[in-house]
Write a protein that holds these residues in place. Structure first.
Motif, PDB file in Angstrom:
ATOM      1  N   ILE A   1      14.300  24.054  25.148  1.00 45.92           N
ATOM      2  CA  ILE A   1      12.716  23.956  25.066  1.00 45.92           C
ATOM      3  C   ILE A   1      13.010  24.072  26.284  1.00 45.92           C
ATOM      4  O   ILE A   1      11.177  24.460  26.640  1.00 45.92           O
ATOM      5  CB  ILE A   1      12.404  22.976  23.581  1.00 45.92           C
ATOM      6  CG1 ILE A   1      12.032  23.373  22.464  1.00 45.92           C
ATOM      7  CG2 ILE A   1      11.108  23.263  24.672  1.00 45.92           C
ATOM      8  CD1 ILE A   1      12.013  21.741  21.753  1.00 45.92           C
ATOM      9  N   ARG A   2      13.134  23.619  27.208  1.00 49.34           N
ATOM     10  CA  ARG A   2      12.808  23.305  28.637  1.00 49.34           C
ATOM     11  C   ARG A   2      13.094  24.430  29.323  1.00 49.34           C
ATOM     12  O   ARG A   2      12.488  25.467  29.859  1.00 49.34           O
ATOM     13  CB  ARG A   2      13.314  22.217  29.573  1.00 49.34           C
ATOM     14  CG  ARG A   2      12.966  20.614  29.490  1.00 49.34           C
ATOM     15  CD  ARG A   2      13.962  19.495  29.631  1.00 49.34           C
ATOM     16  NE  ARG A   2      15.144  19.647  30.031  1.00 49.34           N
ATOM     17  CZ  ARG A   2      15.412  18.740  29.280  1.00 49.34           C
ATOM     18  NH1 ARG A   2      14.740  18.214  28.118  1.00 49.34           N
ATOM     19  NH2 ARG A   2      16.537  18.386  28.943  1.00 49.34           N
ATOM     20  N   LYS A   3      14.383  25.350  28.861  1.00 46.97           N
ATOM     21  CA  LYS A   3      15.329  26.515  29.867  1.00 46.97           C
ATOM     22  C   LYS A   3      13.815  27.588  29.068  1.00 46.97           C
ATOM     23  O   LYS A   3      13.737  28.216  30.171  1.00 46.97           O
ATOM     24  CB  LYS A   3      15.816  26.254  29.691  1.00 46.97           C
ATOM     25  CG  LYS A   3      17.002  25.276  30.402  1.00 46.97           C
ATOM     26  CD  LYS A   3      18.201  25.620  30.437  1.00 46.97           C
ATOM     27  CE  LYS A   3      19.461  25.002  31.162  1.00 46.97           C
ATOM     28  NZ  LYS A   3      21.286  25.085  31.269  1.00 46.97           N
ATOM     29  N   ASP A   4      14.405  27.809  28.060  1.00 37.94           N
ATOM     30  CA  ASP A   4      13.121  28.976  27.577  1.00 37.94           C
ATOM     31  C   ASP A   4      12.658  28.938  26.151  1.00 37.94           C
ATOM     32  O   ASP A   4      13.285  28.740  24.991  1.00 37.94           O
ATOM     33  CB  ASP A   4      15.038  30.319  27.268  1.00 37.94           C
ATOM     34  CG  ASP A   4      14.549  31.074  26.694  1.00 37.94           C
ATOM     35  OD1 ASP A   4      13.480  31.834  26.697  1.00 37.94           O
ATOM     36  OD2 ASP A   4      15.630  32.072  26.738  1.00 37.94           O
ATOM     37  N   GLN A   5      11.560  28.653  26.402  1.00 42.16           N
ATOM     38  CA  GLN A   5      10.592  28.137  25.017  1.00 42.16           C
ATOM     39  C   GLN A   5      10.941  29.989  24.547  1.00 42.16           C
ATOM     40  O   GLN A   5      10.388  29.246  23.251  1.00 42.16           O
ATOM     41  CB  GLN A   5       9.195  27.808  25.756  1.00 42.16           C
ATOM     42  CG  GLN A   5       8.911  26.813  24.454  1.00 42.16           C
ATOM     43  CD  GLN A   5       7.355  26.464  24.782  1.00 42.16           C
ATOM     44  OE1 GLN A   5       6.991  26.629  26.789  1.00 42.16           O
ATOM     45  NE2 GLN A   5       6.819  25.393  24.884  1.00 42.16           N
ATOM     46  N   THR A   6      10.840  30.262  24.977  1.00 44.02           N
ATOM     47  CA  THR A   6      10.169  31.780  24.026  1.00 44.02           C
ATOM     48  C   THR A   6      11.690  31.332  22.716  1.00 44.02           C
ATOM     49  O   THR A   6      11.551  31.944  22.262  1.00 44.02           O
ATOM     50  CB  THR A   6      10.191  32.499  24.774  1.00 44.02           C
ATOM     51  OG1 THR A   6       9.199  32.811  25.821  1.00 44.02           O
ATOM     52  CG2 THR A   6      10.301  34.228  23.807  1.00 44.02           C
ATOM     53  N   LYS A   7      12.824  31.730  23.307  1.00 43.15           N
ATOM     54  CA  LYS A   7      13.859  31.299  22.967  1.00 43.15           C
ATOM     55  C   LYS A   7      13.901  30.715  21.792  1.00 43.15           C
ATOM     56  O   LYS A   7      14.413  30.676  20.447  1.00 43.15           O
ATOM     57  CB  LYS A   7      15.402  31.575  23.485  1.00 43.15           C
ATOM     58  CG  LYS A   7      16.740  32.434  23.085  1.00 43.15           C
ATOM     59  CD  LYS A   7      17.661  32.478  23.865  1.00 43.15           C
ATOM     60  CE  LYS A   7      19.161  32.408  23.175  1.00 43.15           C
ATOM     61  NZ  LYS A   7      19.923  32.801  23.981  1.00 43.15           N
ATOM     62  N   ALA A   8      13.555  29.691  22.096  1.00 40.75           N
ATOM     63  CA  ALA A   8      13.125  28.053  20.942  1.00 40.75           C
ATOM     64  C   ALA A   8      12.587  28.728  20.296  1.00 40.75           C
ATOM     65  O   ALA A   8      12.783  28.332  18.914  1.00 40.75           O
ATOM     66  CB  ALA A   8      12.960  26.951  22.350  1.00 40.75           C
ATOM     67  N   ILE A   9      11.685  28.755  20.192  1.00 33.45           N
ATOM     68  CA  ILE A   9      10.601  29.542  19.903  1.00 33.45           C
ATOM     69  C   ILE A   9      11.086  30.734  18.002  1.00 33.45           C
ATOM     70  O   ILE A   9      10.844  30.042  17.344  1.00 33.45           O
ATOM     71  CB  ILE A   9       9.359  29.981  20.050  1.00 33.45           C
ATOM     72  CG1 ILE A   9       8.167  28.657  20.418  1.00 33.45           C
ATOM     73  CG2 ILE A   9       8.282  30.342  18.924  1.00 33.45           C
ATOM     74  CD1 ILE A   9       7.522  28.932  21.822  1.00 33.45           C
ATOM     75  N   GLN A  10      11.853  31.893  18.416  1.00 32.58           N
ATOM     76  CA  GLN A  10      12.313  32.448  17.996  1.00 32.58           C
ATOM     77  C   GLN A  10      13.275  31.710  17.090  1.00 32.58           C
ATOM     78  O   GLN A  10      14.079  32.552  16.175  1.00 32.58           O
ATOM     79  CB  GLN A  10      12.472  33.696  18.728  1.00 32.58           C
ATOM     80  CG  GLN A  10      11.925  34.786  20.080  1.00 32.58           C
ATOM     81  CD  GLN A  10      12.115  35.247  20.703  1.00 32.58           C
ATOM     82  OE1 GLN A  10      13.701  35.208  21.265  1.00 32.58           O
ATOM     83  NE2 GLN A  10      11.863  36.064  20.955  1.00 32.58           N
ATOM     84  N   SER A  11      14.175  30.425  17.791  1.00 34.12           N
ATOM     85  CA  SER A  11      15.253  30.896  16.627  1.00 34.12           C
ATOM     86  C   SER A  11      14.736  29.132  16.148  1.00 34.12           C
ATOM     87  O   SER A  11      15.794  29.453  15.228  1.00 34.12           O
ATOM     88  CB  SER A  11      16.015  29.557  17.946  1.00 34.12           C
ATOM     89  OG  SER A  11      15.686  28.897  18.221  1.00 34.12           O
ATOM     90  N   THR A  12      13.296  28.943  16.180  1.00 37.19           N
ATOM     91  CA  THR A  12      13.004  27.615  15.150  1.00 37.19           C
ATOM     92  C   THR A  12      13.043  28.496  13.596  1.00 37.19           C
ATOM     93  O   THR A  12      13.293  27.226  12.946  1.00 37.19           O
ATOM     94  CB  THR A  12      11.457  27.636  15.564  1.00 37.19           C
ATOM     95  OG1 THR A  12      11.581  27.484  16.670  1.00 37.19           O
ATOM     96  CG2 THR A  12      10.876  26.803  15.017  1.00 37.19           C
ATOM     97  N   VAL A  13      12.870  29.533  13.033  1.00 35.47           N
ATOM     98  CA  VAL A  13      12.928  29.885  12.011  1.00 35.47           C
ATOM     99  C   VAL A  13      13.882  29.488  11.191  1.00 35.47           C
ATOM    100  O   VAL A  13      14.510  28.966  10.161  1.00 35.47           O
ATOM    101  CB  VAL A  13      12.908  30.867  11.602  1.00 35.47           C
ATOM    102  CG1 VAL A  13      12.131  31.713  10.806  1.00 35.47           C
ATOM    103  CG2 VAL A  13      11.108  31.703  12.116  1.00 35.47           C
ATOM    104  N   LYS A  14      15.086  30.071  12.056  1.00 39.56           N
ATOM    105  CA  LYS A  14      16.856  29.556  11.512  1.00 39.56           C
ATOM    106  C   LYS A  14      16.866  27.977  11.527  1.00 39.56           C
ATOM    107  O   LYS A  14      17.342  28.052  10.625  1.00 39.56           O
ATOM    108  CB  LYS A  14      17.581  30.013  12.343  1.00 39.56           C
ATOM    109  CG  LYS A  14      17.186  31.658  12.438  1.00 39.56           C
ATOM    110  CD  LYS A  14      18.474  32.168  13.702  1.00 39.56           C
ATOM    111  CE  LYS A  14      18.361  34.073  14.390  1.00 39.56           C
ATOM    112  NZ  LYS A  14      19.344  34.068  14.555  1.00 39.56           N
ATOM    113  N   LEU A  15      16.491  27.269  12.612  1.00 37.14           N
ATOM    114  CA  LEU A  15      16.548  26.289  12.979  1.00 37.14           C
ATOM    115  C   LEU A  15      16.298  25.490  11.434  1.00 37.14           C
ATOM    116  O   LEU A  15      16.597  23.952  11.264  1.00 37.14           O
ATOM    117  CB  LEU A  15      16.695  25.553  13.649  1.00 37.14           C
ATOM    118  CG  LEU A  15      17.591  26.490  15.154  1.00 37.14           C
ATOM    119  CD1 LEU A  15      17.127  25.697  16.635  1.00 37.14           C
ATOM    120  CD2 LEU A  15      18.773  25.574  14.871  1.00 37.14           C
ATOM    121  N   HIS A  16      14.902  25.426  11.345  1.00 32.94           N
ATOM    122  CA  HIS A  16      14.481  24.566  10.604  1.00 32.94           C
ATOM    123  C   HIS A  16      14.634  24.759   9.183  1.00 32.94           C
ATOM    124  O   HIS A  16      14.615  23.413   8.904  1.00 32.94           O
ATOM    125  CB  HIS A  16      13.128  25.318  10.225  1.00 32.94           C
ATOM    126  CG  HIS A  16      12.078  24.574   9.912  1.00 32.94           C
ATOM    127  ND1 HIS A  16      11.885  24.718   8.294  1.00 32.94           N
ATOM    128  CD2 HIS A  16      10.665  22.967   9.966  1.00 32.94           C
ATOM    129  CE1 HIS A  16      10.978  23.578   7.589  1.00 32.94           C
ATOM    130  NE2 HIS A  16      10.342  22.373   8.151  1.00 32.94           N
TER     131      HIS A  16
END
Length: 148
Positions: free
Chosen positions: A27-42
């Motif tokens: 989240i600190r380094k690449d919030q856009t990538k974190a947001i995109q991976s949220t669906v898989k991780l959730h």
């Protein structure tokens, strides 16, 4: 067997801690990538949450069964294990788990897993209260019909 359980729980705790640290770093380094991976991780995190909730409720049920309620009018019942939670906590566990049979509890766990909804004392108590309301409404209906 207990050593295996403790090892598994320690491994799970470590894995979750490491996942949390990596997630926060992403989240600190690449919030856009974190947001995109949220669906898989959730969905994966929710699955872990549901399984952990079942383990917690199974543990509570065992605590309740090994620490029967003490009644002032009964001869003191000996518990089959040490009381590992506070009296207040044990009372809250009894309030929920004593009201539901093992058969219904297993159905709730199955439904919880299917719907991916964590099982909690509150969710179990809600089912107990809903069932009581249904039974009460049915009894009232029978009483009204019987009085006609």
């Amino acid at each position: 067997m207990i050593d295996n359980l403790q090892t598994h729980l320690a491994n799970a705790t470590n894995a979750l801690s490491e996942s949390k640290i990596e997630w926060e770093e992403l989240i600190r380094k690449d919030q856009t990538k974190a947001i995109q991976s949220t669906v898989k991780l959730h969905s994966r995190i929710l699955e872990v949450h549901v399984l952990a909730s079942h383990l917690m409720m199974d543990t509570e049920r065992l605590i309740v069964k090994s620490n029967p309620r003490k009644r002032w009018w009964r001869k003191e019942e000996v518990s089959s294990g040490p009381q590992i939670v506070s009296s207040r906590e044990l009372k809250q566990m009894h309030r929920v788990h004593n009201q539901i049979s093992d058969k219904v509890y297993e159905k709730l766990k199955k439904r919880s897993l299917e719907k991916q909804i964590p099982l909690t004392r509150d969710s179990i108590l809600q089912v107990v209260q809903q069932n009581a309301a249904i039974i009460g409404a049915g009894a009232a209906a029978v009483g009204v019909a019987g009085g006609i």
